[in-house]
Write an enzyme that holds these catalytic residues in place. Structure first.
Site, PDB file in Angstrom:
ATOM      1  N   ALA A 280      22.732 -36.087  22.963  1.00 31.37           N
ATOM      2  CA  ALA A 280      22.800 -35.344  21.698  1.00 31.37           C
ATOM      3  C   ALA A 280      23.334 -33.934  21.955  1.00 31.37           C
ATOM      4  CB  ALA A 280      21.423 -35.283  21.036  1.00 31.37           C
ATOM      5  N   ASP A 281      22.850 -33.300  23.013  1.00 31.22           N
ATOM      6  CA  ASP A 281      23.376 -31.990  23.403  1.00 31.22           C
ATOM      7  C   ASP A 281      24.874 -32.053  23.686  1.00 31.22           C
ATOM      8  OD1 ASP A 281      21.253 -30.083  23.444  1.00 31.22           O
ATOM      9  OD2 ASP A 281      20.417 -31.041  25.215  1.00 31.22           O
ATOM     10  N   MET A 282      25.250 -33.053  24.460  1.00 25.53           N
ATOM     11  CA  MET A 282      26.647 -33.126  24.910  1.00 25.53           C
ATOM     12  C   MET A 282      27.584 -33.359  23.742  1.00 25.53           C
ATOM     13  SD  MET A 282      26.443 -33.003  28.337  1.00 25.53           S
ATOM     14  CE  MET A 282      27.798 -33.926  29.032  1.00 25.53           C
TER      15      MET A 282
END
Lengths: 380, 380
Positions: free
Chosen positions: A170-172
């Protein structure tokens, strides 16, 4: 060769992963990226060590995501430091932050205030779940975003517990979306001289990432269902999946099941040769394939299937991959020296420009290492 | 409001997922994206139906990824059609393709030829594993790219078989990198009037996506190791993971193990309160937590942990998520009408510009539906 973003200056107030991943890509592509860090501790990611891995007092994770950046320390609770930062903003093209909703307003660094200093600024902000609504204060953390988004029902087999992706996906993906938005706004800035605010969130990004399955759900109401065996994609039929062989494993992609069975000697499958039947019967077909692939080594199967152009592959770990010529020719690695006796090896930018691989020799910065230079350069 | 890429024209020769995902994002952000498709069949993705789902003769997958685009048919084996396409190229800012290495050269549409027509063109190309080397002809398919990249050793528990991500993650992340490269080159084009070739591949992208673990491997030589229980990230210690509860599941992120155990009544854990021990002892700690979390419902655990700001969350499926107010307020959905009696509901762009959510009313195009208009507009 010049890089496409040479001459663009980015101030990165972002910490941890999503925002800095966007900054990393802009730096890879030639931008000057200056991290604005609180004194002493800096970006909280410096202390976020996975597997207890450190280099020169900072986490390896911090090093990988902040290569090729500068660091300027400022205490944003101090009005003098805020004034200094505003002078830097006047010279910047882009700023990014991932503070909780409301913080930048309190600091006098919200979009409207920043626009008053620099009308063509591109202002990027990252949140967990958007700036309003019942989850606006929910921690914007990767595993939590994965867990509420439905993503944990895609991997693993049908009877498995909810299975998260074993990477901060999700961060990436949110970081890549931030970079896209910032760059699109920069195109507009260079064409028309106007700025923009670009907002992304972990949740919106991880839903976009699932648009294929999510769209199917929105239209049919049917939930994704993982296959009972060798699941590799809940919406694809057999034989799509990874199978154990006599010595390792083999990945079997889409292809003509007749070719697969006839060439490899699996009998009694003709009922399933029509693609229409391969989704509803996938567990039955896969169960047969599980037994079948066990009987020979991966090499034997690849020697049978590859000449027929059946889409298949061995399944590698890092050790095997990095010894393979197909990996070596990519020259994906770069070693960054950090002081006399310290260096770190990491990956390069995955985007090539005019055929050139973009390596960069500059390691992640020591906290505040650019202060002196920037004070002189911008008369701070 | 105008969108940041308004006035930018993109010709998309790309098919399937990675290239069209980049085109989708450029379209979302305001660009005019024209798919150049072969007559009759068009983009091969039109026929790639997951779970046998179709809408108006095209796959649902095709619809989701090609919303808001136009379609122009051309037979690239026909010199007259190639000449027509070259006229379009003279008016474009960007072109993208994902043909196998060598094909565009044969068609006279390689970067050098296209640059002769339009010197400031931004030329994007997608491959599976780069244009040279032993894998240059290996099928550039998502599961195969995942399988050779090491990614299948991140998800699932330690004793599980290699576990692919149940989404076309290599395609998706590669598409986001393509969009980043194209946009960076557009920034340069608008500042300096020069073009660029942007090359990405599934393998380079999926390695960048893993840079955290991959960097740890490159420096320590240690392979990722999934935890035996509740794995959620092979490089993170306990308690990080998803646990079954009396009624469903709970995601437990990083946090102070002492707070977690003391507040929730788990005894005998003091030996593990120091974070240094939480990686090597993760399976032991997680085994205790598995038994512990089973004893109460998710609601009970959240009521204990959330007020203490312990990072945790319920685990939702699409059905629960889409009924939640935190989802509804995002307005992620849009319904596109396609003809009188046909429509499809899908997601919107995950990037907001100046606080505005970017919806788009235009569905994926019927093959060749823009031919007449483009012939007139560009005098083809």
């Amino acid at each position: 060769m010049k890089r496409p973003l040479e001459g663009i200056t980015v101030l990165e107030f972002s910490q941890y992963l999503a925002g800095p991943y966007a900054g990393l890509r802009l730096a890879d592509l030639g931008a000057r990226v200056i991290k604005i860090e609180r004194p002493v501790k800096g970006d909280a990611c410096r202390q976020l060590a996975t597997k207890n891995m450190w280099s020169d007092g900072d986490s390896v994770l911090f090093h990988t995501i902040n290569r090729n950046k500068e660091s300027f320390t400022a205490n944003l609770k101090n009005t003098e430091d805020v004034a200094t930062v505003k002078t830097l903003i006047a010279h910047a093209d882009v700023i990014t932050h991932n503070f909780r909703p409301g913080i930048m307003l309190r600091l006098g660094l919200d979009f409207e205030s920043v626009k008053a200093i620099n009308p063509s600024i591109v202002y990027g902000e990252v949140s967990g779940y958007g700036e309003v609504g019942p989850w606006k204060d929910k921690p914007g953390q990767d595993l939590l975003a994965q867990s509420v988004s439905g993503l944990t029902w895609m991997s693993g087999n049908d009877e498995s517990a909810p299975t998260p992706f074993g990477i901060a996906v999700a961060d990436m993906i949110c970081g890549t979306h931030l970079a896209q938005g910032l760059l699109a706004a920069l195109v507009q800035q260079k064409r028309k001289g106007i700025g923009a605010k670009v907002s992304v969130s972990l949740l919106e990004s991880i839903l976009d990432f699932q648009f294929e399955g999510f769209t199917e759900f929105l239209n049919s109401g049917k939930l994704p269902k993982r296959s009972a065996i060798a699941n590799a994609h809940p919406y694809l039929g057999a034989p799509y999946g990874i199978y154990q062989t006599a010595d390792s494993a083999i990945a079997i992609s889409m292809g003509d099941l007749a070719v697969l069975c006839e060439s490899s000697g699996l009998k009694g499958m003709t009922d399933f040769y029509s693609t229409e039947t391969q989704y509803e019967n996938r567990d039955h077909i896969k169960a047969r394939l599980v037994e079948h692939f066990k009987t020979q080594t991966t090499t034997v199967w690849l020697e049978i299937l590859s000449p027929l152009n059946y889409w298949c592959s061995s399944v590698l770990g890092y050790e095997q991959l990095t010894q393979h010529d197909a990996y070596k020719i990519l020259e994906m690695e770069q070693t960054l020296k950090r002081g006399e006796n310290s260096s770190i090896t990491t990956t390069r930018c995955p985007i090539r420009i005019n055929g050139r691989k973009l390596h960069s020799a500059t390691p992640a910065p020591v906290i505040g290492s650019a202060n002196e230079q920037l004070i002189k350069e911008f008369n701070l």
